[in-house]
Scaffold this motif. Structure first.
Motif, PDB file in Angstrom:
ATOM      1  N   VAL A 165     -21.440 -89.246 -47.350  1.00  0.00           N
ATOM      2  CA  VAL A 165     -20.824 -90.221 -47.478  1.00  0.00           C
ATOM      3  C   VAL A 165     -20.478 -90.172 -49.173  1.00  0.00           C
ATOM      4  N   LEU A 166     -19.256 -90.660 -49.129  1.00  0.00           N
ATOM      5  CA  LEU A 166     -18.553 -90.889 -50.565  1.00  0.00           C
ATOM      6  C   LEU A 166     -18.064 -92.263 -50.691  1.00  0.00           C
ATOM      7  N   PHE A 167     -18.361 -93.056 -51.889  1.00  0.00           N
ATOM      8  CA  PHE A 167     -17.947 -94.285 -52.176  1.00  0.00           C
ATOM      9  C   PHE A 167     -16.959 -94.049 -53.427  1.00  0.00           C
ATOM     10  N   SER A 168     -15.820 -94.610 -53.505  1.00  0.00           N
ATOM     11  CA  SER A 168     -15.071 -94.476 -54.647  1.00  0.00           C
ATOM     12  C   SER A 168     -14.005 -95.676 -54.669  1.00  0.00           C
ATOM     13  N   ASN A 169     -13.873 -95.847 -56.064  1.00  0.00           N
ATOM     14  CA  ASN A 169     -12.870 -96.561 -56.780  1.00  0.00           C
ATOM     15  C   ASN A 169     -12.146 -96.117 -57.788  1.00  0.00           C
ATOM     16  N   LYS A 170     -11.202 -96.629 -58.715  1.00  0.00           N
ATOM     17  CA  LYS A 170     -10.463 -95.869 -59.929  1.00  0.00           C
ATOM     18  C   LYS A 170     -11.654 -95.402 -60.745  1.00  0.00           C
ATOM     19  N   ASP A 171     -12.710 -96.028 -61.013  1.00  0.00           N
ATOM     20  CA  ASP A 171     -13.640 -95.692 -62.022  1.00  0.00           C
ATOM     21  C   ASP A 171     -14.847 -94.725 -61.609  1.00  0.00           C
ATOM     22  N   LEU A 172     -15.052 -94.878 -60.317  1.00  0.00           N
ATOM     23  CA  LEU A 172     -16.487 -94.289 -59.857  1.00  0.00           C
ATOM     24  C   LEU A 172     -16.428 -93.358 -58.541  1.00  0.00           C
ATOM     25  N   VAL A 185     -19.803 -80.348 -58.837  1.00  0.00           N
ATOM     26  CA  VAL A 185     -18.691 -80.149 -58.097  1.00  0.00           C
ATOM     27  C   VAL A 185     -17.672 -81.596 -58.450  1.00  0.00           C
ATOM     28  N   LEU A 186     -17.989 -82.673 -58.238  1.00  0.00           N
ATOM     29  CA  LEU A 186     -17.235 -83.859 -58.436  1.00  0.00           C
ATOM     30  C   LEU A 186     -16.747 -84.062 -59.822  1.00  0.00           C
ATOM     31  N   GLU A 187     -17.817 -83.566 -60.833  1.00  0.00           N
ATOM     32  CA  GLU A 187     -17.412 -83.907 -62.080  1.00  0.00           C
ATOM     33  C   GLU A 187     -16.292 -82.896 -62.635  1.00  0.00           C
ATOM     34  N   ALA A 188     -16.262 -81.648 -61.968  1.00  0.00           N
ATOM     35  CA  ALA A 188     -15.308 -80.546 -62.266  1.00  0.00           C
ATOM     36  C   ALA A 188     -13.993 -81.058 -61.613  1.00  0.00           C
ATOM     37  N   GLU A 189     -14.103 -81.634 -60.378  1.00  0.00           N
ATOM     38  CA  GLU A 189     -12.667 -82.018 -59.765  1.00  0.00           C
ATOM     39  C   GLU A 189     -12.210 -83.156 -60.654  1.00  0.00           C
ATOM     40  N   LEU A 190     -12.935 -84.077 -61.218  1.00  0.00           N
ATOM     41  CA  LEU A 190     -12.502 -85.109 -62.149  1.00  0.00           C
ATOM     42  C   LEU A 190     -11.702 -84.425 -63.400  1.00  0.00           C
ATOM     43  N   ARG A 191     -12.460 -83.419 -63.909  1.00  0.00           N
ATOM     44  CA  ARG A 191     -12.008 -82.811 -65.089  1.00  0.00           C
ATOM     45  C   ARG A 191     -10.692 -82.030 -64.742  1.00  0.00           C
ATOM     46  N   SER A 192     -10.684 -81.518 -63.710  1.00  0.00           N
ATOM     47  CA  SER A 192      -9.610 -80.526 -63.420  1.00  0.00           C
ATOM     48  C   SER A 192      -8.352 -81.238 -63.231  1.00  0.00           C
ATOM     49  N   LYS A 193      -8.547 -82.617 -62.798  1.00  0.00           N
ATOM     50  CA  LYS A 193      -7.393 -83.572 -62.594  1.00  0.00           C
ATOM     51  C   LYS A 193      -6.951 -84.328 -63.925  1.00  0.00           C
ATOM     52  N   LEU A 194      -7.762 -84.068 -65.112  1.00  0.00           N
ATOM     53  CA  LEU A 194      -7.731 -84.632 -66.238  1.00  0.00           C
ATOM     54  C   LEU A 194      -7.778 -86.540 -65.987  1.00  0.00           C
ATOM     55  N   ALA A 195      -8.623 -86.538 -65.043  1.00  0.00           N
ATOM     56  CA  ALA A 195      -9.103 -87.833 -64.763  1.00  0.00           C
ATOM     57  C   ALA A 195     -10.378 -88.309 -65.412  1.00  0.00           C
ATOM     58  N   ILE A 196     -10.701 -89.697 -65.532  1.00  0.00           N
ATOM     59  CA  ILE A 196     -11.866 -90.146 -66.402  1.00  0.00           C
ATOM     60  C   ILE A 196     -12.708 -90.759 -65.374  1.00  0.00           C
ATOM     61  N   GLY A 197     -13.751 -90.890 -65.116  1.00  0.00           N
ATOM     62  CA  GLY A 197     -14.386 -91.615 -64.198  1.00  0.00           C
ATOM     63  C   GLY A 197     -16.164 -91.421 -64.140  1.00  0.00           C
ATOM     64  N   GLU A 198     -16.892 -92.260 -63.795  1.00  0.00           N
ATOM     65  CA  GLU A 198     -18.267 -91.992 -63.576  1.00  0.00           C
ATOM     66  C   GLU A 198     -18.631 -91.222 -62.121  1.00  0.00           C
ATOM     67  N   VAL A 199     -19.380 -90.271 -62.245  1.00  0.00           N
ATOM     68  CA  VAL A 199     -19.928 -89.579 -61.070  1.00  0.00           C
ATOM     69  C   VAL A 199     -21.142 -89.946 -60.976  1.00  0.00           C
ATOM     70  N   ARG A 200     -21.896 -90.238 -59.597  1.00  0.00           N
ATOM     71  CA  ARG A 200     -23.215 -90.593 -59.310  1.00  0.00           C
ATOM     72  C   ARG A 200     -23.449 -89.919 -58.080  1.00  0.00           C
ATOM     73  N   THR A 201     -24.810 -89.170 -57.977  1.00  0.00           N
ATOM     74  CA  THR A 201     -25.136 -88.667 -56.647  1.00  0.00           C
ATOM     75  C   THR A 201     -26.337 -89.229 -56.133  1.00  0.00           C
ATOM     76  N   VAL A 202     -26.748 -89.490 -55.162  1.00  0.00           N
ATOM     77  CA  VAL A 202     -27.957 -90.250 -54.546  1.00  0.00           C
ATOM     78  C   VAL A 202     -28.375 -89.255 -53.347  1.00  0.00           C
ATOM     79  N   LEU A 203     -29.550 -89.051 -53.221  1.00  0.00           N
ATOM     80  CA  LEU A 203     -30.217 -88.595 -52.124  1.00  0.00           C
ATOM     81  C   LEU A 203     -31.112 -89.899 -51.507  1.00  0.00           C
TER      82      LEU A 203
END
Length: 189
Positions: free
Chosen positions: A106-113, A142-160
């Motif tokens: 599952v992935l939840f997303s908005n412009k900052d998260l 991986v998600l943090e690297a994807e954001l950086r590669s797009k020069l995007a800023i946002g918070e990444v959180r992972t949950v089990l």
């Protein structure tokens, strides 16, 4: 770190500094003297089967398909974002593909998260839960690297998320790795 220094560092840089400090603390050679001086006992060591459990988890690889219990838990989390403290205004998707070739349950997303969720139902054994902990570490990176590669800023959180309780050994690994874990009650039809 002082307030001014924190403002100059990115979230990843702050995390790296904290992890380096934790490693230095753990490497301190005189902990037994400190514990004796304070009248404290050494924490119990991880049981000998941890290496075997990690080996079992490593050999699992991709499963032969998802169980009905896994699918139900995945859909429950997707449709109830509040159980992982996600606001309803986030978009949600299941089986979201990552550049690494993995798929997020599952992935939840908005412009900052971005919130990646790995689910493990009650049919998962200890090795599968161990694998889930390490999947969360990988998805975070991986998600943090994807954001950086797009020069995007946002918070990444992972949950089990699991309907199984973590054993003391798995709980210790979760804490060492800094993985967020949420135990939900078993789903009934």
């Amino acid at each position: 770190m002082d307030k001014d220094g924190r403002k100059l560092l990115s979230r990843q840089q702050r995390k790296a500094k904290v992890n380096a400090l934790i490693a230095q603390i753990a490497a301190y050679p005189y902990w037994e003297k400190v514990l004796t001086e304070l009248g404290l006992q050494k924490a119990p060591q991880i049981s000998p089967n941890l290496a075997e459990l990690m080996q079992q988890a490593a050999q699992r690889g991709k499963g032969a398909g998802e169980s009905e219990e896994h699918r139900k838990l995945k859909m429950f989390v997707k449709n109830n974002p509040h159980v992982i403290s996600v606001n309803r205004n986030c978009r949600s998707a299941t089986e979201h593909p990552l550049i690494s070739g993995d798929r997020l349950d599952v992935l939840f997303s908005n412009k900052d998260l971005l919130v990646a969720v790995e689910v493990k139902s009650h049919v998962s054994d200890e090795a599968d839960l161990m694998r889930g902990l390490f999947q969360c570490v990988k998805y975070q990176a991986v998600l943090e690297a994807e954001l950086r590669s797009k020069l995007a800023i946002g918070e990444v959180r992972t949950v089990l998320v699991s309907t199984r309780e973590l054993t003391p050994e798995l709980l210790r690994v979760k804490n060492i790795l800094g993985v967020e874990f949420i135990e939900l009650p078993r789903l009934h039809e």
